[in-house]
Design a protein around this motif. Structure first.
Motif, PDB file in Angstrom:
ATOM      1  N   GLY A  98      48.192  25.600  45.440  1.00  0.00           N
ATOM      2  CA  GLY A  98      46.752  25.658  45.148  1.00  0.00           C
ATOM      3  C   GLY A  98      46.418  26.381  43.855  1.00  0.00           C
ATOM      4  N   LEU A  99      47.419  26.586  42.985  1.00  0.00           N
ATOM      5  CA  LEU A  99      47.135  27.297  41.733  1.00  0.00           C
ATOM      6  C   LEU A  99      46.051  26.562  40.943  1.00  0.00           C
ATOM      7  N   THR A 101      42.810  26.676  41.799  1.00  0.00           N
ATOM      8  CA  THR A 101      41.590  26.430  42.583  1.00  0.00           C
ATOM      9  C   THR A 101      40.706  27.677  42.645  1.00  0.00           C
ATOM     10  N   THR A 102      41.322  28.858  42.810  1.00  0.00           N
ATOM     11  CA  THR A 102      40.502  30.067  42.972  1.00  0.00           C
ATOM     12  C   THR A 102      40.998  31.178  42.049  1.00  0.00           C
ATOM     13  N   LYS A 103      40.088  32.160  41.844  1.00  0.00           N
ATOM     14  CA  LYS A 103      40.438  33.286  40.952  1.00  0.00           C
ATOM     15  C   LYS A 103      41.561  34.118  41.556  1.00  0.00           C
ATOM     16  N   LEU A 104      41.568  34.246  42.899  1.00  0.00           N
ATOM     17  CA  LEU A 104      42.620  35.040  43.555  1.00  0.00           C
ATOM     18  C   LEU A 104      43.993  34.491  43.220  1.00  0.00           C
ATOM     19  N   ARG A 105      44.141  33.151  43.326  1.00  0.00           N
ATOM     20  CA  ARG A 105      45.456  32.545  43.042  1.00  0.00           C
ATOM     21  C   ARG A 105      45.819  32.705  41.563  1.00  0.00           C
ATOM     22  N   GLN A 106      44.790  32.580  40.718  1.00  0.00           N
ATOM     23  CA  GLN A 106      45.036  32.718  39.275  1.00  0.00           C
ATOM     24  C   GLN A 106      45.485  34.140  38.924  1.00  0.00           C
ATOM     25  N   SER A 107      44.788  35.138  39.520  1.00  0.00           N
ATOM     26  CA  SER A 107      45.127  36.519  39.144  1.00  0.00           C
ATOM     27  C   SER A 107      46.477  36.907  39.749  1.00  0.00           C
ATOM     28  N   LEU A 108      46.798  36.400  40.940  1.00  0.00           N
ATOM     29  CA  LEU A 108      48.117  36.713  41.497  1.00  0.00           C
ATOM     30  C   LEU A 108      49.215  36.093  40.635  1.00  0.00           C
TER      31      LEU A 108
END
Ligand SMILES: Nc1ncnc2c1ncn2[C@@H]1O[C@H](COP(=O)(O)OP(=O)(O)O)[C@@H](O)[C@H]1O
Ligand SMILES: Cc1ncsc1CCOP(=O)(O)O
Length: 273
Positions: A98-99, A101-108
């Motif tokens: 899901g990279l 899709t959301t800021k959480l995945r992007q920042s992780l």
């Protein structure tokens, strides 16, 4: 040693040593990944508590990090385990589910790339495209891009950028370590219709890395096992059978997989520049 000899020795080594594969993964496909690793002769463990991941990874021969269902604890655990695996010289496989899709995945993802040295990154074309060019925004965990044209160059550039092996899955798969790039032609569209085949592919790559093989060979064998087993499962379907039976037959094919299947069906081609 040619590729098939290398694969035979990896398969033998896995069945002899039954390496422990530590996963920090999602709650959707954890059971499928564990059973895929078991079927090929490995030993899976799923452990994601931040209090124990550093201890657990020390027993493992590979660490598979999967971003499928994140929360703050799992996010922290991924970084802790990844850093400990690096300190111990244990290969780390990342599945950036899901990279984009959301800021959480992007920042992780950014933190992982900063703090953890990865051995293999395996994702579908949308996820890997986002890593290559953040203006590509996927919709969920499934690929929105079907054509793999250009995938070879993307895999090569990302492998060089992140100093690891990059595997892109889809209608055909591409694997590159930045110097050599291969295309794999095995698979069936049934594989894209059940959830977990991407996660299982990453787990199988982890299992193959645990055999001590170079990451490029590990990614090629892991993805070949998935593609060829998918073909065998699809061909075995009887009239009236659907995706449920396909999944059962996929696991049957994993558990019977030998080098003979690769020799009879393997479709790995080196990509010439
Ligand atoms: N259209 C297709 N034809 C053949 N094989 C496919 C197809 N789509 C996916 N696969 C295979 O399914 C497996 C999972 O890939 P993919 O669907 O890209 O992962 P994800 O589940 O992460 O989106 C891989 O082995 C890939 O080769
Ligand atoms: C549906 C879903 N949602 C979060 S993780 C997940 C599973 C994704 O599995 P795969 O990428 O192997 O299809």
């Amino acid at each position: 040693m040619n590729l098939s000899q290398a694969f035979e020795s990896m398969l033998n080594n896995i069945r002899k040593e039954s390496p422990l594969i530590h996963h920090i993964t999602n709650y959707v496909t954890a059971n499928d990944s564990a059973n895929a690793v078991l079927a090929l002769g490995g030993s899976p463990v799923m452990a994601d508590a931040e209090e124990e991941v550093e201890e657990m990874v020390a027993f493992a021969s590979a660490l598979v990090l999967n971003m499928g269902t994140l929360n703050s604890q799992r996010t922290h655990s991924i970084l802790l385990a990844g850093k400990r695996a690096n300190a111990l010289g244990i290969p780390v496989i990342l599945d950036p589910v899901g990279l984009g899709t959301t800021k959480l995945r992007q920042s992780l993802m950014a933190k992982i790339l900063q703090e953890v040295s990865l051995t293999v990154i395996r994702g579908n074309l949308s996820e890997i495209m986002h890593l290559y060019d953040p203006s590509v925004v996927p919709r969920g965990v499934d690929s929105i891009l079907s054509s793999g044209e250009g995938a070879e160059e993307i895999a090569k550039v990302l492998a060089q950028r992140h100093h690891c092996t990059v595997a892109i899955t889809g209608e055909f798969d591409v694997v590159s370590n930045g110097r050599v790039t291969y295309r794999i032609g095995n698979g069936t569209s049934h594989l894209s219709k059940i959830t977990g085949t991407g996660c299982m592919s990453s787990s199988l790559i982890g299992l193959c890395c645990a055999s001590g093989a170079p990451p490029l060979h590990a990614a090629l064998l892991g993805l070949s096992i998935m593609g060829i087993s998918g073909e065998i499962a699809g061909e075995g379907l009887q009239p009236g059978e659907g995706l449920g039976s396909f999944k059962v037959r996929l696991f049957d094919a994993f558990s019977h997989f030998t080098i003979k299947d690769y020799l009879e069906r393997g479709k790995i081609y080196e990509v010439q520049e």
